[in-house]
Design a protein around this motif. Structure first.
Motif, PDB file in Angstrom:
ATOM      1  N   LYS B  69       1.315  13.126 -11.655  1.00 12.50           N
ATOM      2  CA  LYS B  69       0.443  11.945 -11.722  1.00 12.50           C
ATOM      3  C   LYS B  69       0.949  11.008 -12.825  1.00 12.50           C
ATOM      4  CE  LYS B  69      -4.302  10.497 -12.525  1.00 12.50           C
ATOM      5  NZ  LYS B  69      -4.343   9.958 -13.866  1.00 12.50           N
ATOM      6  N   LYS B  70       1.291  11.613 -13.970  1.00  6.99           N
ATOM      7  CA  LYS B  70       1.788  10.819 -15.099  1.00  6.99           C
ATOM      8  C   LYS B  70       3.102  10.132 -14.756  1.00  6.99           C
ATOM      9  CE  LYS B  70      -0.476  13.151 -18.931  1.00  6.99           C
ATOM     10  NZ  LYS B  70      -0.332  14.123 -20.019  1.00  6.99           N
ATOM     11  N   LYS B  72       3.868   9.180 -11.802  1.00  2.85           N
ATOM     12  CA  LYS B  72       3.609   8.366 -10.610  1.00  2.85           C
ATOM     13  C   LYS B  72       4.352   8.902  -9.381  1.00  2.85           C
ATOM     14  CE  LYS B  72       0.856   5.615 -12.668  1.00  2.85           C
ATOM     15  NZ  LYS B  72      -0.555   5.659 -12.312  1.00  2.85           N
ATOM     16  N   ILE B  75       0.959   9.370  -5.171  1.00  5.15           N
ATOM     17  CA  ILE B  75       0.230   8.102  -5.075  1.00  5.15           C
ATOM     18  C   ILE B  75      -0.955   8.276  -4.132  1.00  5.15           C
ATOM     19  CG2 ILE B  75       0.359   5.662  -4.415  1.00  5.15           C
ATOM     20  CD1 ILE B  75       3.252   5.667  -5.367  1.00  5.15           C
ATOM     21  N   GLU B  78      -6.899   4.955  -1.796  1.00 10.06           N
ATOM     22  CA  GLU B  78      -8.311   5.173  -1.479  1.00 10.06           C
ATOM     23  C   GLU B  78      -8.755   4.263  -0.336  1.00 10.06           C
ATOM     24  OE1 GLU B  78     -10.818   5.731  -5.235  1.00 10.06           O
ATOM     25  OE2 GLU B  78      -8.976   4.866  -5.987  1.00 10.06           O
ATOM     26  N   ARG B  82      -6.885  -1.629  -3.198  1.00  6.44           N
ATOM     27  CA  ARG B  82      -6.649  -1.911  -4.619  1.00  6.44           C
ATOM     28  C   ARG B  82      -5.565  -2.972  -4.720  1.00  6.44           C
ATOM     29  NH1 ARG B  82     -11.189   0.140  -6.612  1.00  6.44           N
ATOM     30  NH2 ARG B  82     -11.403   2.377  -6.264  1.00  6.44           N
ATOM     31  N   LEU B  95       4.110  -5.185  -7.368  1.00  2.13           N
ATOM     32  CA  LEU B  95       3.376  -5.045  -8.643  1.00  2.13           C
ATOM     33  C   LEU B  95       3.891  -3.920  -9.557  1.00  2.13           C
ATOM     34  CD1 LEU B  95       0.928  -6.213 -10.230  1.00  2.13           C
ATOM     35  CD2 LEU B  95      -0.489  -4.548  -9.057  1.00  2.13           C
ATOM     36  N   PRO B  96       4.067  -2.699  -9.052  1.00  2.00           N
ATOM     37  CA  PRO B  96       4.470  -1.631  -9.986  1.00  2.00           C
ATOM     38  C   PRO B  96       5.939  -1.650 -10.388  1.00  2.00           C
ATOM     39  CG  PRO B  96       4.186  -0.742  -7.780  1.00  2.00           C
ATOM     40  CD  PRO B  96       3.863  -2.187  -7.691  1.00  2.00           C
ATOM     41  N   ARG B 140       3.719  -0.680  -0.671  1.00  2.00           N
ATOM     42  CA  ARG B 140       3.905  -0.545  -2.127  1.00  2.00           C
ATOM     43  C   ARG B 140       4.113   0.925  -2.503  1.00  2.00           C
ATOM     44  NH1 ARG B 140      -0.895  -3.359  -5.110  1.00  2.00           N
ATOM     45  NH2 ARG B 140      -2.022  -1.465  -4.623  1.00  2.00           N
ATOM     46  N   GLN B 144       8.093   3.256  -3.353  1.00  2.00           N
ATOM     47  CA  GLN B 144       8.254   3.934  -4.651  1.00  2.00           C
ATOM     48  C   GLN B 144       8.783   5.355  -4.473  1.00  2.00           C
ATOM     49  OE1 GLN B 144       5.089   3.204  -7.750  1.00  2.00           O
ATOM     50  NE2 GLN B 144       4.119   2.164  -6.024  1.00  2.00           N
TER      51      GLN B 144
END
Lengths: 259, 205
Positions: B69-70, B72, B75, B78, B82, B95-96, B140, B144
């Motif tokens: 999680k830390k 990333k 992912i 939800e 967002r 964005l990321p 997105r 990643q």
């Protein structure tokens, strides 16, 4: 965010400039009082010619002494004759014993209550026959004015620190909070966790260094171009810089969970 | 990729959800079925590392979910989109990314073309539809190249046509070794494995 940073820099420059103007006004008024006080000499009337040199010797040792003027009786005699055209009375005046005079000009900034008492005690003990003439009333009144000015200056400085902290911290939090949603989405989207912290630190450095350097350069230039007569003490610049650092630190503590 | 052993969640001393042993391989799609409130989201959050009040063990490549999680590498998408409504579609997708490579740029453009976002790319995100917003999130996430991509309530924001397009996007992540876990109330087509929550227990179909 860029607009926010620019607004914060402008407001910080405005606050720091106003604060430094306060220092200048204080210095100007302070120096005016001391200049006024320094221009008034302490006059010693000395009956014995032989005491003049010994007293002058002692007075020269005081660190607050600016200038010493000695006038012995013969010189006073000659001056009286010349000033009032008393040539015909020269022989009569010769029979009178006029006192010798020492005029002592002091640096009022160093000649404070303890120094004044010490001087008076020394005269009372070592030279009881000497009469000291000084405008005590003026001295006390000016000292009171200076004391009052100092109190006001310190109070206004504390107020300036509080206002500076309050305004700059509130502004910082306001502009950071406006970005909270961005950073929340950024994190959820998979963005680098530490980026907000990095940006917070970078923005803090900009908000500390830039307004400080601009205002410092502004006042230094104004001083060297003789637009202002006084140089703001480096210690005061230090305090202002520390206050700016504190605004960033307190904002960081308040925003801790979000950055 | 993902190993779950003796997983259980209890609320007020009552069993809420449990799973015995689960092993999910990389490059595969898993669909977890269950009615609303059955604990699907809690399960995804446990894998994501945002919910930790469970018993048993969850390991992703032999490490805890928090580790990934830390970094990333998991992912979680939800049900609520967002996205930043005042930013453009392109800005929301990228964005990321601190820096975007030509390859990533090309891939994003391709994926946008596939799902019909290419015409909306310069528009503000507040002007686009709900499913388009979910495509933004999906692209997105996929570019990643996460280890695990968690999609909650996938059937609520994609209809059958869009679901096919969404799986095309997921394919890019799958080809790069990702595991897709999607929850839904109804069975989704073209998934490799199906699990259902029956009487508070996850069972393989």
């Amino acid at each position: 965010m860029k607009t926010g940073i620019i607004i914060q820099i402008i407001i910080a420059i405005f606050i720091l400039s106003a604060w430094n103007l306060l220092h200048l006004v204080y210095q100007q008024q302070h120096n005016y009082y001391y200049r006024e006080l320094s221009s008034v000499p302490i006059i010693y009337f000395i009956p014995q010619r032989s005491t003049v040199d010994s007293l002058a010797e002692k007075l020269r040792k005081y660190p607050y002494l600016r200038r010493l003027e000695t006038e012995v009786d013969s010189l006073i005699n000659a001056r009286l004759i010349e000033a009032y055209n008393l040539e015909y009375a020269r022989d009569i005046l010769k029979d009178f014993s006029l006192p010798n005079v020492i005029k002592m000009y002091v640096d009022a900034g160093k000649f404070l209550a303890p120094e004044k008492s010490e001087l008076e005690e020394m005269l009372a003990e070592d030279y009881p026959e000497i009469i000291m003439n000084y405008n005590d009333e003026n001295w006390y009144s000016t000292q009171n004015k200076i004391e009052f000015l100092n109190k006001i200056y310190h109070a206004v400085n504390i107020l300036a620190i509080v206002l500076c902290l309050l305004i700059l911290i509130l502004l910082r939090i306001h502009f950071e909070s406006r970005r909270n949603e961005f950073w929340r989405i950024y994190k959820l989207s998979g963005g680098e966790m530490g980026l907000r912290r990095k940006q917070f630190i970078t923005t803090s450095l900009i908000l500390i260094i830039l307004p400080f350097l601009i205002v410092f350069a502004l006042f230094q230039t104004a001083y060297y171009l003789h637009y202002v007569r006084y140089f703001v003490d480096l210690r005061i610049w230090g305090i202002e810089f520390i206050v700016l650092i504190f605004t960033a630190l307190i904002s960081a503590v308040i925003q801790e969970n979000k950055i | 990729m993902l190993e779950i052993e003796n997983y259980s969640v209890t609320f007020k001393k009552e069993m809420f959800l449990s799973a015995d042993n689960l092993a999910l391989e990389s490059g595969r799609k898993f669909n977890l079925l269950g009615r609303n409130g059955s604990g699907k989201s809690i399960f995804l959050k446990s894998i994501h590392g945002t919910f930790t009040a469970y018993k048993g063990s969850i390991k992703i490549k032999e490490r805890t979910p928090l580790f990934y999680k830390k970094r990333k590498k998991t992912i979680f998408i939800e049900s609520i989109p967002r996205i930043l409504p005042e930013e453009t579609v392109w800005r929301n997708i990228t964005l990321p990314f601190h820096k975007i490579t030509i390859r990533q740029k090309q891939k994003i453009t391709d994926l946008c073309n596939n799902v019909g976002l290419s015409e909306l790319i310069g528009l503000k995100a507040k002007l686009i539809s709900f499913s388009a917003a979910k495509f933004i999130e999906l692209i997105r996430a996929a570019v990643q190249l996460p280890h695990i991509l968690l999609l909650d309530d996938m059937d609520t924001y994609f209809d059958e046509i869009n679901l096919v397009k969404a799986l095309d996007v997921c394919e890019y992540a799958l080809n790069n070794g990702a595991t897709i876990i999607a929850t839904s109330t109804a069975k989704l087509e073209n998934f490799d494995y199906y699990y259902r929550i029956v009487e508070k227990k996850m069972v393989k179909l």
